[in-house]
Motif scaffolding. Sequence first.
Motif, PDB file in Angstrom:
ATOM      1  N   MET A 149       0.820  -1.213   0.000  1.00 38.41           N
ATOM      2  CA  MET A 149       0.000   0.000   0.000  1.00 38.41           C
ATOM      3  C   MET A 149       0.852   1.261   0.000  1.00 38.41           C
ATOM      4  O   MET A 149       0.354   2.332   0.230  1.00 38.41           O
ATOM      5  N   GLY A 150       2.150   1.127  -0.206  1.00 39.84           N
ATOM      6  CA  GLY A 150       3.000   2.300  -0.266  1.00 39.84           C
ATOM      7  C   GLY A 150       4.425   1.948   0.068  1.00 39.84           C
ATOM      8  O   GLY A 150       4.797   0.790   0.157  1.00 39.84           O
ATOM      9  N   ASN A 151       5.247   2.984   0.259  1.00 39.69           N
ATOM     10  CA  ASN A 151       6.625   2.742   0.675  1.00 39.69           C
ATOM     11  C   ASN A 151       6.913   3.593   1.906  1.00 39.69           C
ATOM     12  O   ASN A 151       6.099   4.408   2.311  1.00 39.69           O
ATOM     13  N   GLY A 152       8.077   3.388   2.519  1.00 41.20           N
ATOM     14  CA  GLY A 152       8.370   4.082   3.766  1.00 41.20           C
ATOM     15  C   GLY A 152       7.370   3.656   4.838  1.00 41.20           C
ATOM     16  O   GLY A 152       6.994   2.492   4.925  1.00 41.20           O
ATOM     17  N   ILE A 153       6.926   4.597   5.639  1.00 42.13           N
ATOM     18  CA  ILE A 153       5.946   4.293   6.696  1.00 42.13           C
ATOM     19  C   ILE A 153       4.637   3.784   6.104  1.00 42.13           C
ATOM     20  O   ILE A 153       3.974   2.928   6.688  1.00 42.13           O
ATOM     21  N   ALA A 154       4.271   4.274   4.925  1.00 39.32           N
ATOM     22  CA  ALA A 154       3.020   3.834   4.294  1.00 39.32           C
ATOM     23  C   ALA A 154       3.025   2.343   3.994  1.00 39.32           C
ATOM     24  O   ALA A 154       1.965   1.729   3.877  1.00 39.32           O
ATOM     25  N   ALA A 155       4.205   1.737   3.894  1.00 37.31           N
ATOM     26  CA  ALA A 155       4.282   0.295   3.639  1.00 37.31           C
ATOM     27  C   ALA A 155       3.754  -0.517   4.811  1.00 37.31           C
ATOM     28  O   ALA A 155       3.510  -1.715   4.682  1.00 37.31           O
ATOM     29  N   LEU A 156       3.554   0.115   5.972  1.00 35.75           N
ATOM     30  CA  LEU A 156       3.007  -0.581   7.138  1.00 35.75           C
ATOM     31  C   LEU A 156       1.485  -0.664   7.101  1.00 35.75           C
ATOM     32  O   LEU A 156       0.880  -1.339   7.939  1.00 35.75           O
ATOM     33  N   ASN A 157       0.836   0.025   6.153  1.00 33.02           N
ATOM     34  CA  ASN A 157      -0.626  -0.003   6.062  1.00 33.02           C
ATOM     35  C   ASN A 157      -1.103  -1.388   5.652  1.00 33.02           C
ATOM     36  O   ASN A 157      -0.594  -1.975   4.703  1.00 33.02           O
ATOM     37  N   VAL A 158      -2.080  -1.913   6.389  1.00 35.95           N
ATOM     38  CA  VAL A 158      -2.642  -3.230   6.092  1.00 35.95           C
ATOM     39  C   VAL A 158      -4.153  -3.214   6.313  1.00 35.95           C
ATOM     40  O   VAL A 158      -4.679  -2.369   7.041  1.00 35.95           O
ATOM     41  N   ARG A 159      -4.828  -4.143   5.691  1.00 40.13           N
ATOM     42  CA  ARG A 159      -6.233  -4.423   5.974  1.00 40.13           C
ATOM     43  C   ARG A 159      -6.235  -5.708   6.780  1.00 40.13           C
ATOM     44  O   ARG A 159      -5.808  -6.769   6.317  1.00 40.13           O
ATOM     45  N   VAL A 160      -6.680  -5.636   8.027  1.00 41.16           N
ATOM     46  CA  VAL A 160      -6.728  -6.792   8.916  1.00 41.16           C
ATOM     47  C   VAL A 160      -8.089  -7.460   8.767  1.00 41.16           C
ATOM     48  O   VAL A 160      -9.125  -6.772   8.817  1.00 41.16           O
ATOM     49  N   ILE A 161      -8.102  -8.770   8.583  1.00 39.22           N
ATOM     50  CA  ILE A 161      -9.358  -9.506   8.436  1.00 39.22           C
ATOM     51  C   ILE A 161      -9.313 -10.739   9.338  1.00 39.22           C
ATOM     52  O   ILE A 161      -8.362 -11.523   9.284  1.00 39.22           O
ATOM     53  N   TYR A 162     -10.338 -10.878  10.164  1.00 44.17           N
ATOM     54  CA  TYR A 162     -10.499 -12.064  11.015  1.00 44.17           C
ATOM     55  C   TYR A 162     -11.786 -12.766  10.616  1.00 44.17           C
ATOM     56  O   TYR A 162     -12.828 -12.130  10.456  1.00 44.17           O
ATOM     57  N   LEU A 163     -11.731 -14.082  10.463  1.00 41.08           N
ATOM     58  CA  LEU A 163     -12.919 -14.913  10.321  1.00 41.08           C
ATOM     59  C   LEU A 163     -13.028 -15.720  11.597  1.00 41.08           C
ATOM     60  O   LEU A 163     -12.122 -16.481  11.940  1.00 41.08           O
ATOM     61  N   ILE A 164     -14.130 -15.542  12.305  1.00 38.05           N
ATOM     62  CA  ILE A 164     -14.309 -16.175  13.611  1.00 38.05           C
ATOM     63  C   ILE A 164     -15.493 -17.123  13.533  1.00 38.05           C
ATOM     64  O   ILE A 164     -16.604 -16.705  13.197  1.00 38.05           O
TER      65      ILE A 164
ATOM     66  N   MET B 195       1.036  -2.132  10.692  1.00 37.87           N
ATOM     67  CA  MET B 195       1.585  -3.301  11.354  1.00 37.87           C
ATOM     68  C   MET B 195       3.004  -3.544  10.863  1.00 37.87           C
ATOM     69  O   MET B 195       3.279  -3.449   9.674  1.00 37.87           O
ATOM     70  N   ASP B 196       3.870  -3.840  11.790  1.00 37.53           N
ATOM     71  CA  ASP B 196       5.242  -4.207  11.467  1.00 37.53           C
ATOM     72  C   ASP B 196       5.471  -5.603  12.034  1.00 37.53           C
ATOM     73  O   ASP B 196       5.502  -5.779  13.246  1.00 37.53           O
ATOM     74  N   GLY B 197       5.549  -6.593  11.179  1.00 36.12           N
ATOM     75  CA  GLY B 197       5.703  -7.970  11.647  1.00 36.12           C
ATOM     76  C   GLY B 197       4.355  -8.642  11.832  1.00 36.12           C
ATOM     77  O   GLY B 197       3.326  -8.148  11.385  1.00 36.12           O
ATOM     78  N   ASN B 198       4.362  -9.766  12.510  1.00 35.36           N
ATOM     79  CA  ASN B 198       3.133 -10.531  12.718  1.00 35.36           C
ATOM     80  C   ASN B 198       2.320  -9.979  13.872  1.00 35.36           C
ATOM     81  O   ASN B 198       2.862  -9.583  14.891  1.00 35.36           O
ATOM     82  N   ARG B 199       1.028  -9.964  13.705  1.00 42.46           N
ATOM     83  CA  ARG B 199       0.102  -9.534  14.755  1.00 42.46           C
ATOM     84  C   ARG B 199      -0.220 -10.744  15.614  1.00 42.46           C
ATOM     85  O   ARG B 199      -0.559 -11.801  15.109  1.00 42.46           O
ATOM     86  N   GLU B 200      -0.099 -10.590  16.907  1.00 47.07           N
ATOM     87  CA  GLU B 200      -0.400 -11.699  17.809  1.00 47.07           C
ATOM     88  C   GLU B 200      -1.596 -11.348  18.680  1.00 47.07           C
ATOM     89  O   GLU B 200      -1.595 -10.333  19.354  1.00 47.07           O
ATOM     90  N   GLU B 201      -2.618 -12.188  18.613  1.00 47.48           N
ATOM     91  CA  GLU B 201      -3.783 -12.031  19.473  1.00 47.48           C
ATOM     92  C   GLU B 201      -3.565 -12.911  20.686  1.00 47.48           C
ATOM     93  O   GLU B 201      -3.045 -14.007  20.574  1.00 47.48           O
TER      94      GLU B 201
ATOM     95  N   THR C 211      -6.624  -7.878  20.777  1.00 47.94           N
ATOM     96  CA  THR C 211      -5.671  -7.515  19.744  1.00 47.94           C
ATOM     97  C   THR C 211      -5.289  -6.055  19.945  1.00 47.94           C
ATOM     98  O   THR C 211      -6.076  -5.271  20.489  1.00 47.94           O
ATOM     99  N   VAL C 212      -4.101  -5.702  19.530  1.00 50.21           N
ATOM    100  CA  VAL C 212      -3.605  -4.336  19.673  1.00 50.21           C
ATOM    101  C   VAL C 212      -3.517  -3.710  18.283  1.00 50.21           C
ATOM    102  O   VAL C 212      -2.982  -4.326  17.355  1.00 50.21           O
ATOM    103  N   THR C 213      -4.060  -2.500  18.137  1.00 48.43           N
ATOM    104  CA  THR C 213      -3.964  -1.778  16.881  1.00 48.43           C
ATOM    105  C   THR C 213      -2.846  -0.746  16.979  1.00 48.43           C
ATOM    106  O   THR C 213      -2.453  -0.336  18.065  1.00 48.43           O
ATOM    107  N   MET C 214      -2.358  -0.330  15.819  1.00 46.15           N
ATOM    108  CA  MET C 214      -1.240   0.610  15.771  1.00 46.15           C
ATOM    109  C   MET C 214      -1.554   1.696  14.759  1.00 46.15           C
ATOM    110  O   MET C 214      -2.007   1.411  13.645  1.00 46.15           O
ATOM    111  N   LYS C 215      -1.341   2.960  15.159  1.00 52.85           N
ATOM    112  CA  LYS C 215      -1.496   4.069  14.225  1.00 52.85           C
ATOM    113  C   LYS C 215      -0.431   5.109  14.543  1.00 52.85           C
ATOM    114  O   LYS C 215       0.204   5.070  15.598  1.00 52.85           O
ATOM    115  N   LEU C 216      -0.224   6.017  13.613  1.00 53.05           N
ATOM    116  CA  LEU C 216       0.771   7.067  13.780  1.00 53.05           C
ATOM    117  C   LEU C 216       0.036   8.369  14.020  1.00 53.05           C
ATOM    118  O   LEU C 216      -0.822   8.769  13.227  1.00 53.05           O
TER     119      LEU C 216
END
Length: 122
Positions: free
Chosen positions: A1-16, A32-38, A49-54
């Motif tokens: 979704m971009g480069n630099g910091i924008a490369a951290l943008n993700v769409r998170v999807i959970y199927l429960i 997100m940087d790396g794997n998200r751990e719930e 789960t923990v979300t991250m924004k700038l």
Amino acid sequence: MGNGIAALNVRVIYLIQNDNKEFSKISYDDMMDGNREERDFDNDGIFETVTMKLDSHENHNYWTFNIFEFTEFGLTNANKKNNYPIMIQYFYKENFEITNKISRSDMKTFALKQPKEYDWKK
């Protein structure tokens, strides 16, 4: 979704999977940087789960982390239970310390009711 910091943008999807064997879908935009751990952070039997924004504050940038529980009502903000959100000053090097440039009470003004572009389909 971009480069630099924008490369951290993700769409998170959970199927429960629900008790009736059907699925619910929870999705939102995040960074997100790396794997998200719930996990069950507070040992109450409910996964979080923990979300991250700038965020920007007084000419500095901070990573802001909010915590949400997976409940029968979708994602529910659990910041109060876990003394979140927390903010970590953004540097061009690794930094894992909660900033002392913003009071914990002022950090609360950066709390999210829901993650960005939150969607829940039951």
